[in-house]
Enzyme design. Structure first.
Site, PDB file in Angstrom:
ATOM      1  N   PHE A 164      14.201 -20.247  10.316  1.00  0.00           N
ATOM      2  CA  PHE A 164      14.209 -19.925  11.741  1.00  0.00           C
ATOM      3  C   PHE A 164      15.186 -20.882  12.434  1.00  0.00           C
ATOM      4  CE2 PHE A 164      12.430 -20.260  16.081  1.00  0.00           C
ATOM      5  CZ  PHE A 164      12.485 -18.925  16.430  1.00  0.00           C
ATOM      6  N   ASP A 174       6.309 -24.559   8.709  1.00  0.00           N
ATOM      7  CA  ASP A 174       6.216 -23.768   9.935  1.00  0.00           C
ATOM      8  C   ASP A 174       5.451 -22.493   9.567  1.00  0.00           C
ATOM      9  OD1 ASP A 174       6.602 -21.983  12.032  1.00  0.00           O
ATOM     10  OD2 ASP A 174       8.590 -22.765  12.511  1.00  0.00           O
ATOM     11  N   TYR A 186       1.211 -17.353  20.079  1.00  0.00           N
ATOM     12  CA  TYR A 186       1.382 -16.025  20.712  1.00  0.00           C
ATOM     13  C   TYR A 186       1.710 -14.909  19.737  1.00  0.00           C
ATOM     14  CZ  TYR A 186       6.277 -17.659  20.702  1.00  0.00           C
ATOM     15  OH  TYR A 186       7.494 -18.162  20.345  1.00  0.00           O
ATOM     16  N   LYS A 187       1.800 -15.226  18.446  1.00  0.00           N
ATOM     17  CA  LYS A 187       2.097 -14.161  17.472  1.00  0.00           C
ATOM     18  C   LYS A 187       0.781 -13.583  16.960  1.00  0.00           C
ATOM     19  CE  LYS A 187       6.673 -15.877  16.629  1.00  0.00           C
ATOM     20  NZ  LYS A 187       7.437 -16.985  16.062  1.00  0.00           N
ATOM     21  N   ARG A 234      12.707  -4.456  12.254  1.00  0.00           N
ATOM     22  CA  ARG A 234      11.577  -5.242  11.767  1.00  0.00           C
ATOM     23  C   ARG A 234      10.270  -4.693  12.327  1.00  0.00           C
ATOM     24  NH1 ARG A 234      10.739 -11.598  13.309  1.00  0.00           N
ATOM     25  NH2 ARG A 234      10.289 -10.627  15.310  1.00  0.00           N
TER      26      ARG A 234
HETATM   27  C1  LIG Z   1       8.198 -17.776  16.848  1.00  0.00           C
HETATM   28  C2  LIG Z   1       8.627 -18.917  16.045  1.00  0.00           C
HETATM   29  C3  LIG Z   1       8.745 -20.178  16.620  1.00  0.00           C
HETATM   30  C4  LIG Z   1       8.501 -20.359  18.092  1.00  0.00           C
HETATM   31  O1  LIG Z   1       8.843 -21.607  18.555  1.00  0.00           O
HETATM   32  P1  LIG Z   1       8.533 -22.012  20.053  1.00  0.00           P
HETATM   33  O2  LIG Z   1       9.130 -23.343  20.187  1.00  0.00           O
HETATM   34  O3  LIG Z   1       7.045 -22.027  20.230  1.00  0.00           O
HETATM   35  O4  LIG Z   1       9.180 -21.003  20.943  1.00  0.00           O
HETATM   36  C5  LIG Z   1       9.085 -21.240  15.790  1.00  0.00           C
HETATM   37  N1  LIG Z   1       9.296 -21.057  14.477  1.00  0.00           N
HETATM   38  C6  LIG Z   1       9.215 -19.848  13.898  1.00  0.00           C
HETATM   39  C7  LIG Z   1       9.434 -19.688  12.432  1.00  0.00           C
HETATM   40  C8  LIG Z   1       8.894 -18.737  14.667  1.00  0.00           C
HETATM   41  O5  LIG Z   1       8.823 -17.538  14.115  1.00  0.00           O
END
Ligand SMILES: *Cc1c(COP(=O)(O)O)cnc(C)c1O
Length: 412
Positions: free
Chosen positions: A125, A197, A222-223, A371
């Site tokens: 990410f 993560d 939030y996911k 996706r």
């Molecule tokens: C959604 C997501 C984030 C989100 O990070 P924020 O700092 O909370 O916006 C981080 N890492 C991954 C792999 C994600 O999918």
């Protein structure tokens, strides 16, 4: 060919189908984007309104004590803990994934003063790599350096110069699930620490952070946890590391006595020391209420259903003319994926927009990825059938080629 009747039968036999009612989904909408923003649990709105009216409105500042606002980061953390295989006192709810990652990476780097490499993968990410790059700039390349390998080469790339292995459990683009236990063990054998993560796996892929000896992890509210837009994130730090570390953003909420207002910082007890500033109570209340949707849910059953939803979608796509249009980017075996599927197509953005117009929500990821994410608490097997039918109609009618889709919106 699997018919509609067989798919409807899968729903009738689904032991998790009753949980769909815990969510307020718009009628007729098929939502396959719970991996980006989880759906609204019914428990959330009343809870947020109560927090506004009865707590903030009536008791004002007294609510920090009377409603336990001050302990919410720990309480919500402990509610998340069983979803990630963590015992109590090791998870806090706070900040964003990015900020929490910054704290943990700095802590891990300090614990590894003799080593300077942070190992990640090139398609991690990007936000996580940005944070690592920011910390590297701050500390200087002589102290910390980010190196990237591929998912296939991780095991070979872990050596005795690596300070920290920083990886996503599930790849946000392809959905590939990495073997967390094995990689963590390999990192430890080489004397490296791990930061996982789990943004795309918490709440949908079972994991055992404690049993697998994970050092640190960050995850998203939030996911799949359905905490609402911008919900606070969470941070896991194994208890064995608490006493030895001081994090760089240790603010007053992470102080051992925030209301003593001592002139100098002294870290709070245990996981508390990872706190920074005042918790966002309204968003945290929403996440807290959303976590109740997991009450009584067997995570293994959740995983089985998630794999079955994905398997059905791959099969339905494979048996139609869509097989010539879309190439599967995700690993084919369901056990190697998180709870999402990705296909590439030159007009993926147009396909996604045309699907959304027809009431099936998926998302687009650069450069050419369509996706879909599966939330086994509220997605049904019939949702998958409908989504594939929708996809067929969009492509058969050339709806994805519409000139309107040439302009991309800010959020894809
Ligand atoms: C959604 C997501 C984030 C989100 O990070 P924020 O700092 O909370 O916006 C981080 N890492 C991954 C792999 C994600 O999918």
């Amino acid at each position: 060919m699997i018919g509609w009747d067989a798919v409807a039968e899968l729903d009738r036999r689904d032991p998790l189908s009753r949980y769909r009612d815990r969510f307020a989904l718009p009628k007729g909408l098929i939502y396959l984007d719970g991996n980006s923003l989880g759906a609204l649990p019914r428990s959330v709105a009343t809870r947020v309104l109560d927090t506004v009216h009865e707590q903030w409105g009536e008791e004002l500042i007294g609510s920090w004590n009377s409603y336990g606002w001050i302990d919410m980061p720990l309480a919500v953390g402990d509610k998340i803990a069983p979803l990630v295989g963590a015992g109590p006192g090791q998870v806090i709810c706070a900040d964003s994934v990015s900020v929490n990652l910054f704290k943990l990476l700095a802590v891990a780097a300090a614990m590894q003063s003799e080593r300077r490499l942070v190992l990640t993968v090139s398609d991690n990410f990007p936000g996580d790599s940005y944070i690592a790059q920011g910390l590297t700039r701050l500390l200087g390349e002589n102290r910390l350096r980010l190196v990237k390998t591929t998912e296939a080469d991780i095991a070979r790339a872990i050596n005795t110069q690596v300070a920290v292995v920083l990886l996503s459990h599930v790849n946000f683009r392809t959905g590939r699930l990495l073997p967390m236990a094995d990689i963590t063990a390999a990192a430890h054998r080489a004397g490296a620490l791990v930061i996982w993560d789990v943004a795309h796996s918490a709440g949908v892929v079972p994991m055992e952070l404690d049993d697998w000896n994970v050092d640190f992890a960050v995850g998203c509210g939030y996911k799949f946890l359905n905490g609402g837009p911008g919900a606070p994130a969470f941070l896991y730090a194994a208890a064995r590391h608490h006493a030895n570390v001081q994090q760089p953003l240790g603010g007053w909420m992470g102080h051992r006595e925030p209301f003593a207002f001592e002139p100098d910082y002294a870290p709070g007890k245990g996981i508390r020391r990872f706190l920074t500033g005042t918790p966002p109570i309204l968003s945290m209340a929403a996440l807290d209420a959303a976590l109740d949707s997991f009450a009584g849910v067997d995570l293994e059953k959740l995983r089985i259903k998630s794999m079955a939803l994905g398997k059905l979608m791959v099969e339905l796509v494979q048996r139609t003319e869509l097989a010539d249009e879309l190439s599967l980017v995700s690993p084919a075996p369901p056990q190697l994926r998180g709870s999402q599927l990705s296909w590439s197509h030159p007009q993926a953005y147009g396909i996604v927009q045309a699907m959304i117009e027809r009431g099936v929500v998926a998302d687009f990821r650069e450069p050419d990825i369509l996706r879909v994410g599966f939330s086994p608490l509220y997605n049904s097997f019939c949702d998958i059938w409908e989504a594939v039918e929708c996809l067929r109609s969009v492509i058969a009618g050339g709806e994805h080629l519409d000139a309107r889709w040439r302009h991309r919106q800010r959020v894809t």
